[in-house]
Design a protein around this motif. Sequence first.
Motif, PDB file in Angstrom:
ATOM      1  N   LEU A   1       0.816  -1.214   0.000  1.00  0.00           N
ATOM      2  CA  LEU A   1       0.000   0.000   0.000  1.00  0.00           C
ATOM      3  C   LEU A   1       0.845   1.256   0.000  1.00  0.00           C
ATOM      4  O   LEU A   1       0.306   2.363  -0.070  1.00  0.00           O
ATOM      5  N   GLY A   2       2.152   1.114   0.126  1.00  0.00           N
ATOM      6  CA  GLY A   2       3.024   2.271   0.119  1.00  0.00           C
ATOM      7  C   GLY A   2       2.857   3.172   1.327  1.00  0.00           C
ATOM      8  O   GLY A   2       3.102   4.376   1.254  1.00  0.00           O
ATOM      9  N   THR A   3       2.463   2.594   2.462  1.00  0.00           N
ATOM     10  CA  THR A   3       2.244   3.387   3.677  1.00  0.00           C
ATOM     11  C   THR A   3       3.414   3.311   4.645  1.00  0.00           C
ATOM     12  O   THR A   3       3.362   3.936   5.709  1.00  0.00           O
ATOM     13  N   GLY A   4       4.431   2.528   4.327  1.00  0.00           N
ATOM     14  CA  GLY A   4       5.530   2.325   5.265  1.00  0.00           C
ATOM     15  C   GLY A   4       5.274   1.197   6.237  1.00  0.00           C
ATOM     16  O   GLY A   4       6.100   0.928   7.111  1.00  0.00           O
ATOM     17  N   VAL A   5       4.111   0.516   6.125  1.00  0.00           N
ATOM     18  CA  VAL A   5       3.757  -0.611   7.001  1.00  0.00           C
ATOM     19  C   VAL A   5       3.885  -1.897   6.188  1.00  0.00           C
ATOM     20  O   VAL A   5       3.151  -2.101   5.208  1.00  0.00           O
ATOM     21  N   SER A   6       4.815  -2.770   6.584  1.00  0.00           N
ATOM     22  CA  SER A   6       4.960  -4.045   5.879  1.00  0.00           C
ATOM     23  C   SER A   6       3.843  -5.001   6.291  1.00  0.00           C
ATOM     24  O   SER A   6       3.328  -4.921   7.413  1.00  0.00           O
ATOM     25  N   ILE A   7       3.469  -5.888   5.386  1.00  0.00           N
ATOM     26  CA  ILE A   7       2.402  -6.860   5.629  1.00  0.00           C
ATOM     27  C   ILE A   7       2.991  -8.252   5.459  1.00  0.00           C
ATOM     28  O   ILE A   7       3.519  -8.577   4.388  1.00  0.00           O
ATOM     29  N   THR A   8       2.899  -9.069   6.522  1.00  0.00           N
ATOM     30  CA  THR A   8       3.499 -10.399   6.505  1.00  0.00           C
ATOM     31  C   THR A   8       2.500 -11.439   6.999  1.00  0.00           C
ATOM     32  O   THR A   8       2.299 -11.582   8.211  1.00  0.00           O
ATOM     33  N   PRO A   9       1.811 -12.151   6.090  1.00  0.00           N
ATOM     34  CA  PRO A   9       0.996 -13.280   6.536  1.00  0.00           C
ATOM     35  C   PRO A   9       1.900 -14.384   7.100  1.00  0.00           C
ATOM     36  O   PRO A   9       3.060 -14.512   6.725  1.00  0.00           O
ATOM     37  N   TYR A  10       1.342 -15.178   8.016  1.00  0.00           N
ATOM     38  CA  TYR A  10       2.105 -16.299   8.560  1.00  0.00           C
ATOM     39  C   TYR A  10       1.160 -17.442   8.884  1.00  0.00           C
ATOM     40  O   TYR A  10      -0.043 -17.238   9.128  1.00  0.00           O
ATOM     41  N   VAL A  11       1.708 -18.644   8.872  1.00  0.00           N
ATOM     42  CA  VAL A  11       0.974 -19.848   9.236  1.00  0.00           C
ATOM     43  C   VAL A  11       1.804 -20.617  10.246  1.00  0.00           C
ATOM     44  O   VAL A  11       3.025 -20.500  10.289  1.00  0.00           O
TER      45      VAL A  11
END
Length: 358
Positions: free
Chosen positions: A119-129
Motif C-alpha cells: 500500500l506504500g504506507t511504510g507498514v509491511s504486511i506479513t501473513p504467517y501460518v
Amino acid sequence: MIRIGMGVLAAGVLAAGSAAAQPVSGLYVGAGVGGNYREATLGENPRNRFNWGWGWAAVGSLGWGFGNGFRVEGEVSYRDNQATGALRDGVRPFVVGGTVRQLGLMANAFYDLSLGDPLGTGVSITPYVGAGVGAGWIQGRNVRATFPNGGLFAVDNSSGWNFAYQAIGGVAFGLGQFVPGLSLTTEYRYYATLDTEYKGANRNTGATAPTRVAGEVTNANHSVLVGLRYAFNTPTPAPAPAPAAAPAPARTFLVFFDWDRADLTDRARQIIAEAANNARTVGSTRIEVSGHADRTGSAAYNQRLSVRRAEAVAAELVRRGIQRNQITVQGFGFDRPLVPTAMGVREPQNRRVEIVLR
C-alpha cells in the motif's frame, strides 16, 4: 473443525503467494488478547451436551526467528468460557451456569511470507501460518443445569491435563517506522485437546439422591486475537543516504583581445585574476586555457595567434599564483568561432581565450 482450521491455513498460504520472506531473526516476544468461542461439549450420547458462549483468551510467547522465514516459540495461553445452554436426553434445562477455564503450554512453529509494503504506507504486511503441540489443562467450575422436570446435572470442580494441539493463521503489520522490531498481529487459532474426562452427578426426577457419573467430552476452541510482537535484534533503519553531491559545474571565463593582438588589456587582467581566485576557492585541479581567433587572415597565421593568446593568459594565471602544471594550453585558430561569420569578417567575440576550471 480440524478440517476447517487447516482450510483457513491453506487459504492463507495461497493468498500470500510466492512473496519473498522478510524474516524475523533472533529473539522475540509476543502477546495477544481476544475472543474465544468454545464448541459444544459432546459425550457419547449426542443428546447430552453443554453449550458455551463467547469468552476471552490471552496468549504470551517467547520465540526465536532463524532469519529465513521460520520461527519457533514457546507459548502460554488462557481461555475462559461461560456455559449458556445444555441438553439432557434432548431436553433443554431451565437454568444453566458455570465456567470452564483452560491453560495451554504449547510449542509452536511458524513460517512468515512477506508481501512487503503493497500500500506504500511504510507498514509491511506479513501473513504467517503455524501449528503447535503441547499440554492443555482444563477445569470446570460449578457447571450445572437444572431441568424443568426437576432433574439436575452438575460437573464437579475437577481439573486435569491432556494432549493439546492447534493450527494458527495470521497477519503481522510491521510498525518499524515507529519502533524498530515492533509488529501488530491479528490471528485466528483453532485450539483443541483430546477428549477430556469429567466427573459429576445426575439426579433424575423423583430420585432421592443423585447418581455419580463420569465420562469423556470433546474440547475444541476458536480464538480471534489481536496482539503485539517485538523482535529484539532488529537493526534501526539506516537514514536514507544523502544524494551524492553533483560535481561542481565547470566555471568558464572569457578574455577578449584586440584585432591581431595577443597582449592583455587591463580588463583582460581583471578577468584572469577573477578566474585565479575562483580556481583556489573551488579547489580546481585542472585549468583549460583555449585560444581562438576571428576569420581574418590565413588559417596557419590564426592558429599561431590563438596559441600566443592562450600562452599570454596562462602566464598571467601563473603570475596570480596558479601552478603551471595545473594549466593546459591549446589553440584552435578560427575553427571554433563563438559567433559564426564569413571569412574576412572581424568579429570581436571570436578573438578570445576561454578559461575553464575543472
